[in-house]
Write a protein that holds these residues in place. Structure first.
Motif, mmCIF file in Angstrom:
data_model
loop_
_atom_site.group_PDB
_atom_site.id
_atom_site.type_symbol
_atom_site.label_atom_id
_atom_site.label_comp_id
_atom_site.label_asym_id
_atom_site.label_seq_id
_atom_site.Cartn_x
_atom_site.Cartn_y
_atom_site.Cartn_z
ATOM 1 N N ILE A 9 -68.889 31.827 -105.217
ATOM 2 C CA ILE A 9 -67.917 31.957 -105.778
ATOM 3 C C ILE A 9 -67.020 33.163 -104.766
ATOM 4 O O ILE A 9 -65.954 33.106 -104.621
ATOM 5 C CB ILE A 9 -68.181 32.884 -107.051
ATOM 6 N N LEU A 10 -67.823 33.951 -104.237
ATOM 7 C CA LEU A 10 -67.138 34.969 -103.179
ATOM 8 C C LEU A 10 -66.318 34.157 -102.101
ATOM 9 O O LEU A 10 -65.487 34.819 -101.234
ATOM 10 C CB LEU A 10 -68.051 36.036 -102.756
ATOM 11 N N PHE A 11 -66.896 33.146 -101.773
ATOM 12 C CA PHE A 11 -66.116 32.339 -100.771
ATOM 13 C C PHE A 11 -64.552 32.089 -101.202
ATOM 14 O O PHE A 11 -64.047 31.650 -100.264
ATOM 15 C CB PHE A 11 -66.954 31.161 -100.458
ATOM 16 N N ILE A 12 -64.580 31.835 -102.381
ATOM 17 C CA ILE A 12 -63.181 31.491 -102.872
ATOM 18 C C ILE A 12 -62.445 32.720 -102.811
ATOM 19 O O ILE A 12 -61.215 32.425 -102.793
ATOM 20 C CB ILE A 12 -63.537 30.955 -104.308
ATOM 21 N N SER A 13 -62.856 33.980 -102.892
ATOM 22 C CA SER A 13 -62.010 35.111 -103.137
ATOM 23 C C SER A 13 -60.938 35.620 -102.069
ATOM 24 O O SER A 13 -60.450 36.407 -102.069
ATOM 25 C CB SER A 13 -62.852 36.300 -103.729
ATOM 26 N N PHE A 14 -61.118 35.074 -100.936
ATOM 27 C CA PHE A 14 -60.626 35.423 -99.877
ATOM 28 C C PHE A 14 -59.132 35.093 -99.911
ATOM 29 O O PHE A 14 -58.429 35.804 -99.198
ATOM 30 C CB PHE A 14 -61.078 34.871 -98.447
ATOM 31 N N PHE A 15 -58.664 34.273 -101.126
ATOM 32 C CA PHE A 15 -57.159 34.199 -100.973
ATOM 33 C C PHE A 15 -56.496 34.752 -102.219
ATOM 34 O O PHE A 15 -56.764 34.645 -103.176
ATOM 35 C CB PHE A 15 -57.046 32.568 -101.393
ATOM 36 N N SER A 16 -56.114 36.225 -101.751
ATOM 37 C CA SER A 16 -55.744 37.057 -102.944
ATOM 38 C C SER A 16 -54.703 36.586 -103.794
ATOM 39 O O SER A 16 -54.420 36.860 -104.850
ATOM 40 C CB SER A 16 -55.626 38.601 -102.712
ATOM 41 N N PHE A 17 -53.853 35.619 -103.088
ATOM 42 C CA PHE A 17 -52.783 35.053 -103.610
ATOM 43 C C PHE A 17 -52.855 33.739 -104.371
ATOM 44 O O PHE A 17 -52.084 32.881 -104.775
ATOM 45 C CB PHE A 17 -51.619 34.770 -102.532
ATOM 46 N N ALA A 18 -54.141 33.364 -104.268
ATOM 47 C CA ALA A 18 -54.640 31.955 -104.955
ATOM 48 C C ALA A 18 -54.629 31.971 -106.441
ATOM 49 O O ALA A 18 -54.737 33.050 -106.993
ATOM 50 C CB ALA A 18 -56.102 31.621 -104.318
ATOM 51 N N GLU A 19 -54.764 30.932 -107.111
ATOM 52 C CA GLU A 19 -55.026 30.608 -108.402
ATOM 53 C C GLU A 19 -56.077 31.642 -108.977
ATOM 54 O O GLU A 19 -57.220 31.524 -108.585
ATOM 55 C CB GLU A 19 -55.045 29.250 -108.780
ATOM 56 N N LYS A 20 -55.706 32.609 -109.708
ATOM 57 C CA LYS A 20 -56.812 33.448 -110.195
ATOM 58 C C LYS A 20 -57.812 33.024 -111.037
ATOM 59 O O LYS A 20 -58.797 33.249 -111.223
ATOM 60 C CB LYS A 20 -56.074 34.702 -110.928
ATOM 61 N N ALA A 21 -57.322 31.909 -111.942
ATOM 62 C CA ALA A 21 -58.181 30.970 -112.829
ATOM 63 C C ALA A 21 -59.399 30.446 -112.067
ATOM 64 O O ALA A 21 -60.101 29.989 -112.702
ATOM 65 C CB ALA A 21 -57.345 30.070 -113.808
ATOM 66 N N ASP A 22 -59.126 29.977 -110.960
ATOM 67 C CA ASP A 22 -60.080 29.107 -110.103
ATOM 68 C C ASP A 22 -61.521 29.862 -110.273
ATOM 69 O O ASP A 22 -62.433 29.252 -110.194
ATOM 70 C CB ASP A 22 -59.424 28.954 -108.813
ATOM 71 N N LYS A 23 -61.547 31.293 -110.139
ATOM 72 C CA LYS A 23 -62.917 31.725 -109.863
ATOM 73 C C LYS A 23 -63.703 31.734 -111.319
ATOM 74 O O LYS A 23 -64.886 31.925 -111.397
ATOM 75 C CB LYS A 23 -62.450 33.328 -109.627
ATOM 76 N N ASP A 24 -63.068 31.378 -112.299
ATOM 77 C CA ASP A 24 -63.754 30.925 -113.620
ATOM 78 C C ASP A 24 -64.236 29.536 -113.863
ATOM 79 O O ASP A 24 -64.920 29.553 -114.857
ATOM 80 C CB ASP A 24 -62.871 31.477 -114.693
ATOM 81 N N GLN A 25 -63.804 28.697 -112.908
ATOM 82 C CA GLN A 25 -64.085 27.453 -112.847
ATOM 83 C C GLN A 25 -65.543 27.073 -112.297
ATOM 84 O O GLN A 25 -65.797 27.947 -111.314
ATOM 85 C CB GLN A 25 -63.075 26.468 -112.259
ATOM 86 N N PRO A 26 -66.224 25.929 -112.805
ATOM 87 C CA PRO A 26 -67.393 25.564 -112.147
ATOM 88 C C PRO A 26 -67.098 25.291 -110.363
ATOM 89 O O PRO A 26 -66.204 24.875 -110.184
ATOM 90 C CB PRO A 26 -67.986 24.507 -112.973
ATOM 91 N N GLY A 90 -49.095 31.792 -110.044
ATOM 92 C CA GLY A 90 -47.657 31.919 -110.429
ATOM 93 C C GLY A 90 -46.800 30.939 -109.629
ATOM 94 O O GLY A 90 -45.254 31.475 -109.823
ATOM 95 N N SER A 91 -47.070 29.952 -109.076
ATOM 96 C CA SER A 91 -46.042 29.137 -108.091
ATOM 97 C C SER A 91 -46.720 27.527 -108.321
ATOM 98 O O SER A 91 -47.920 27.464 -108.618
ATOM 99 C CB SER A 91 -46.047 29.575 -106.876
ATOM 100 N N ASP A 92 -45.973 26.686 -108.090
ATOM 101 C CA ASP A 92 -46.362 25.245 -107.884
ATOM 102 C C ASP A 92 -46.778 25.093 -106.561
ATOM 103 O O ASP A 92 -47.098 23.813 -106.305
ATOM 104 C CB ASP A 92 -45.197 24.387 -108.432
ATOM 105 N N ASP A 93 -46.578 26.093 -105.379
ATOM 106 C CA ASP A 93 -46.791 25.701 -104.162
ATOM 107 C C ASP A 93 -48.270 26.053 -104.051
ATOM 108 O O ASP A 93 -49.076 26.531 -104.711
ATOM 109 C CB ASP A 93 -46.066 26.942 -103.316
ATOM 110 N N TYR A 94 -48.706 25.393 -102.680
ATOM 111 C CA TYR A 94 -50.251 25.537 -102.409
ATOM 112 C C TYR A 94 -50.181 26.063 -101.084
ATOM 113 O O TYR A 94 -49.458 26.238 -100.222
ATOM 114 C CB TYR A 94 -50.754 23.931 -102.204
ATOM 115 N N ILE A 95 -51.608 26.627 -100.817
ATOM 116 C CA ILE A 95 -51.608 27.240 -99.524
ATOM 117 C C ILE A 95 -52.784 26.208 -98.793
ATOM 118 O O ILE A 95 -53.424 25.665 -99.542
ATOM 119 C CB ILE A 95 -52.199 28.596 -99.172
#
Length: 169
Positions: A9-26, A90-95
């Motif tokens: 899960i922490l591998f995911i957290s490097f994108f502080s601007f990423a979709e916050k709900a992702d960290k709660d997903q499997p 908060g955006s429809d854009d992707y990184i």
């Protein structure tokens, strides 16, 4: 299965601007092979690796995830190229990004993209031999440099490039 898989899960957290709900997903990781070394706290996924958690997708030939003695997580994804894509909060854009190797340092909260690196955020693009993003300070750096041939002759590798498009209003 051990609790060590949770540190992915922490591998995911490097994108502080990423979709916050992702960290709660499997987290779902598909690969041709999985090797777990609990004595060293290392999991190695190889062969057409696909990690998915919410809107985040990481693809590569190999993904190594390890936890250090202090409990910080580190990961390395390799491929030709290895890629990531994630929806921005908060955006429809992707990184989106790609490189031959992507490393995440959980202790310093930094992501490093090595060799043929490129990151696209919305309509903006950064290209370089090396790109680093520090999520804690929201600082980014892109560099390109010289390399040497077998004979010791120095060759210019390339230059960094940023393409920044005006906001659409």
């Amino acid at each position: 299965m051990t609790n060590k898989f949770i540190y992915i899960i922490l591998f995911i957290s490097f994108f502080s601007f990423a979709e916050k709900a992702d960290k709660d997903q499997p987290i779902i990781i598909d690969s041709d092979e999985l090797l777990i070394d609990d004595s060293k706290n290392i999991s190695t996924y190889s062969g057409d690796v696909i990690l998915q958690q919410g809107t985040l997708i990481i693809r590569g030939d190999k993904l190594i995830i390890r936890e250090d003695k202090q409990g910080f997580q580190h990961s390395t994804s390799e491929g030709k190229p290895t890629t990531f894509k994630q929806k921005m909060e908060g955006s429809d854009d992707y990184i989106e990004g790609q490189a031959l190797r992507i490393e995440y340092d959980g202790n310093m909260d930094k992501i490093h993209l090595y060799s043929k690196a490129r990151v696209k955020k919305g309509n903006d693009l950064v290209i370089g031999d090396y790109i680093m993003y520090d999520a804690s300070s929201e600082f980014a750096q892109a560099m390109s440099g010289n390399t040497k041939t077998k004979d010791g002759e120095e060759l210019k590798k390339g230059r960094t490039r940023a393409i920044i498009r005006p906001d659409k209003k």
